[in-house]
Scaffold this motif. Sequence first.
Motif, PDB file in Angstrom:
ATOM      1  N   ALA A  48      -6.351  -1.816   4.129  1.00  0.00           N
ATOM      2  CA  ALA A  48      -5.049  -1.167   3.987  1.00  0.00           C
ATOM      3  C   ALA A  48      -5.202   0.337   4.157  1.00  0.00           C
ATOM      4  CB  ALA A  48      -4.457  -1.475   2.614  1.00  0.00           C
ATOM      5  N   ASP A  49      -4.212   0.967   4.762  1.00  0.00           N
ATOM      6  CA  ASP A  49      -4.282   2.415   4.979  1.00  0.00           C
ATOM      7  C   ASP A  49      -3.801   3.203   3.762  1.00  0.00           C
ATOM      8  OD1 ASP A  49      -4.651   4.512   7.332  1.00  0.00           O
ATOM      9  OD2 ASP A  49      -2.915   5.122   6.135  1.00  0.00           O
ATOM     10  N   CYS A  50      -2.713   2.747   3.143  1.00  0.00           N
ATOM     11  CA  CYS A  50      -2.143   3.425   1.956  1.00  0.00           C
ATOM     12  C   CYS A  50      -1.690   4.842   2.290  1.00  0.00           C
ATOM     13  CB  CYS A  50      -3.145   3.453   0.805  1.00  0.00           C
ATOM     14  SG  CYS A  50      -3.778   1.858   0.339  1.00  0.00           S
ATOM     15  N   ILE A  70       3.118  -2.248   1.775  1.00  0.00           N
ATOM     16  CA  ILE A  70       2.439  -3.365   1.121  1.00  0.00           C
ATOM     17  C   ILE A  70       2.813  -4.685   1.791  1.00  0.00           C
ATOM     18  CG2 ILE A  70       2.325  -4.722  -1.001  1.00  0.00           C
ATOM     19  CD1 ILE A  70       0.672  -2.248  -1.119  1.00  0.00           C
ATOM     20  N   ALA A  71       4.087  -4.849   2.127  1.00  0.00           N
ATOM     21  CA  ALA A  71       4.528  -6.086   2.767  1.00  0.00           C
ATOM     22  C   ALA A  71       3.839  -6.283   4.113  1.00  0.00           C
ATOM     23  CB  ALA A  71       6.046  -6.072   2.947  1.00  0.00           C
ATOM     24  N   LEU A  72       3.674  -5.206   4.868  1.00  0.00           N
ATOM     25  CA  LEU A  72       3.036  -5.307   6.177  1.00  0.00           C
ATOM     26  C   LEU A  72       1.536  -5.553   6.053  1.00  0.00           C
ATOM     27  CD1 LEU A  72       4.948  -2.463   8.063  1.00  0.00           C
ATOM     28  CD2 LEU A  72       5.245  -4.939   8.315  1.00  0.00           C
ATOM     29  N   VAL A  73       0.911  -4.979   5.037  1.00  0.00           N
ATOM     30  CA  VAL A  73      -0.503  -5.268   4.795  1.00  0.00           C
ATOM     31  C   VAL A  73      -0.674  -6.741   4.439  1.00  0.00           C
ATOM     32  CG1 VAL A  73      -2.498  -4.785   3.331  1.00  0.00           C
ATOM     33  CG2 VAL A  73      -1.039  -2.904   4.102  1.00  0.00           C
ATOM     34  N   ASN A  74       0.217  -7.264   3.613  1.00  0.00           N
ATOM     35  CA  ASN A  74       0.154  -8.681   3.266  1.00  0.00           C
ATOM     36  C   ASN A  74       0.345  -9.563   4.497  1.00  0.00           C
ATOM     37  OD1 ASN A  74      -0.153  -9.652   0.351  1.00  0.00           O
ATOM     38  ND2 ASN A  74       1.188  -7.877   0.078  1.00  0.00           N
ATOM     39  N   ARG A  75       1.187  -9.118   5.417  1.00  0.00           N
ATOM     40  CA  ARG A  75       1.394  -9.897   6.644  1.00  0.00           C
ATOM     41  C   ARG A  75       0.109  -9.944   7.471  1.00  0.00           C
ATOM     42  NH1 ARG A  75       6.313  -8.094  10.371  1.00  0.00           N
ATOM     43  NH2 ARG A  75       7.389  -8.631   8.426  1.00  0.00           N
ATOM     44  N   ALA A  76      -0.572  -8.801   7.573  1.00  0.00           N
ATOM     45  CA  ALA A  76      -1.845  -8.778   8.305  1.00  0.00           C
ATOM     46  C   ALA A  76      -2.889  -9.644   7.614  1.00  0.00           C
ATOM     47  CB  ALA A  76      -2.342  -7.335   8.438  1.00  0.00           C
ATOM     48  N   LEU A  77      -2.878  -9.638   6.283  1.00  0.00           N
ATOM     49  CA  LEU A  77      -3.815 -10.474   5.531  1.00  0.00           C
ATOM     50  C   LEU A  77      -3.472 -11.952   5.685  1.00  0.00           C
ATOM     51  CD1 LEU A  77      -6.296 -10.308   3.765  1.00  0.00           C
ATOM     52  CD2 LEU A  77      -4.818  -9.977   1.779  1.00  0.00           C
ATOM     53  N   LEU A  80      -5.150 -13.018   8.783  1.00  0.00           N
ATOM     54  CA  LEU A  80      -6.583 -13.198   8.568  1.00  0.00           C
ATOM     55  C   LEU A  80      -6.855 -14.492   7.817  1.00  0.00           C
ATOM     56  CD1 LEU A  80      -9.517 -12.249   8.651  1.00  0.00           C
ATOM     57  CD2 LEU A  80      -9.031 -10.801   6.656  1.00  0.00           C
ATOM     58  N   ASP A  81      -6.081 -14.762   6.790  1.00  0.00           N
ATOM     59  CA  ASP A  81      -6.238 -16.010   6.042  1.00  0.00           C
ATOM     60  C   ASP A  81      -6.050 -17.214   6.958  1.00  0.00           C
ATOM     61  OD1 ASP A  81      -6.826 -14.899   3.582  1.00  0.00           O
ATOM     62  OD2 ASP A  81      -4.756 -14.937   2.863  1.00  0.00           O
ATOM     63  N   GLY A  82      -5.063 -17.130   7.851  1.00  0.00           N
ATOM     64  CA  GLY A  82      -4.821 -18.230   8.771  1.00  0.00           C
ATOM     65  C   GLY A  82      -6.004 -18.479   9.690  1.00  0.00           C
ATOM     66  N   LYS A 123      -1.371  -6.660  -5.805  1.00  0.00           N
ATOM     67  CA  LYS A 123      -0.447  -6.378  -4.715  1.00  0.00           C
ATOM     68  C   LYS A 123      -0.721  -7.219  -3.473  1.00  0.00           C
ATOM     69  CE  LYS A 123       1.980  -3.432  -6.955  1.00  0.00           C
ATOM     70  NZ  LYS A 123       3.337  -3.846  -7.415  1.00  0.00           N
ATOM     71  N   LEU A 124      -1.999  -7.537  -3.248  1.00  0.00           N
ATOM     72  CA  LEU A 124      -2.350  -8.335  -2.069  1.00  0.00           C
ATOM     73  C   LEU A 124      -2.686  -9.789  -2.418  1.00  0.00           C
ATOM     74  CD1 LEU A 124      -4.537  -5.826  -0.013  1.00  0.00           C
ATOM     75  CD2 LEU A 124      -2.067  -6.191   0.043  1.00  0.00           C
ATOM     76  N   HIS A 125      -2.623 -10.138  -3.718  1.00  0.00           N
ATOM     77  CA  HIS A 125      -2.877 -11.514  -4.165  1.00  0.00           C
ATOM     78  C   HIS A 125      -4.254 -11.994  -3.702  1.00  0.00           C
ATOM     79  CE1 HIS A 125       1.452 -11.273  -4.838  1.00  0.00           C
ATOM     80  NE2 HIS A 125       1.599 -10.990  -3.554  1.00  0.00           N
ATOM     81  N   LEU A 126      -5.238 -11.103  -3.772  1.00  0.00           N
ATOM     82  CA  LEU A 126      -6.544 -11.399  -3.193  1.00  0.00           C
ATOM     83  C   LEU A 126      -7.233 -12.576  -3.873  1.00  0.00           C
ATOM     84  CD1 LEU A 126      -7.767  -7.734  -2.654  1.00  0.00           C
ATOM     85  CD2 LEU A 126      -7.116  -9.375  -0.882  1.00  0.00           C
ATOM     86  N   THR A 127      -7.264 -12.568  -5.205  1.00  0.00           N
ATOM     87  CA  THR A 127      -7.907 -13.670  -5.921  1.00  0.00           C
ATOM     88  C   THR A 127      -7.171 -14.975  -5.669  1.00  0.00           C
ATOM     89  OG1 THR A 127      -8.729 -12.168  -7.647  1.00  0.00           O
ATOM     90  CG2 THR A 127      -8.604 -14.507  -8.185  1.00  0.00           C
ATOM     91  N   GLU A 128      -5.847 -14.916  -5.671  1.00  0.00           N
ATOM     92  CA  GLU A 128      -5.060 -16.121  -5.381  1.00  0.00           C
ATOM     93  C   GLU A 128      -5.359 -16.648  -3.986  1.00  0.00           C
ATOM     94  OE1 GLU A 128      -0.852 -15.648  -6.056  1.00  0.00           O
ATOM     95  OE2 GLU A 128      -1.218 -14.184  -7.650  1.00  0.00           O
TER      96      GLU A 128
END
Length: 254
Positions: A48-50, A70-77, A80-82, A123-128
Amino acid sequence: MSNKPQLRKIFLLPDVHAPFHHKKAYRTALAVIRGWAPDTVVVLGDFADCNEISSFPKDPSKRMPFRREIALVNRALDELDGACDEAGCDDRQFLQGNHETRLERYVARQAPELDGLVTWDEKLHLTERGWVVTPYMRSISYGHLNITHDVGRSGVNAARASMLDLGSSLAFGHTHRLQVHYQGQLDGSRHVGATLGWLGDPMAIDYRHRNAVLRDSIHGFGVVHLDERSGEFWLTAVPIIRGRAVVDGVVYRG
């Protein structure tokens, strides 16, 4: 029983700087993950750039509400998850970079009462999502290879200097350069230092001369074959050239 070593395939994803990432280069990296099917994916930090909460002066053309960023970072993640899901990769490591610490620094500066209540993991739900998070200025290791975001170097000799600083093999991001340096040891072994490019959009950089950014900042990533029995590894820095990358003889396009 086969005597062939079991080679773990590790994909090293350098600085993405979402949402200011280079879409074609990022798609190329994701195509490699899908096709090469690594056992491990490591985010090297600065995913994330922040920009919006940076303490630096901001380009008005890049400003957006932080919730939008944050929403756009989650979209990029999500993308990656996909790719990781399609590859069957369930070992996912997320190293925080200095840009991820901008959130902590902003809270410390503007709202210290919220310390610990606002985190990137949340914010990015990383652990989830199944990512194992390593804080900034920490490292992980696979065999004899240490992996981190940076150890404070960023210049033209960053790969060699960082390896010598650590005293062992090291792969990292941060510099946006693509470099690999090998150093022999007295016992006949080898250490390697590698900084593995980035996936950001050079047109979004406003703190350096554009020509210098285009010259020094190389789109790319790293791949590693690890012999898990001995800890020995073979690391390759892979440039992305006009939307194409080659891994193990296969051409991937974004």
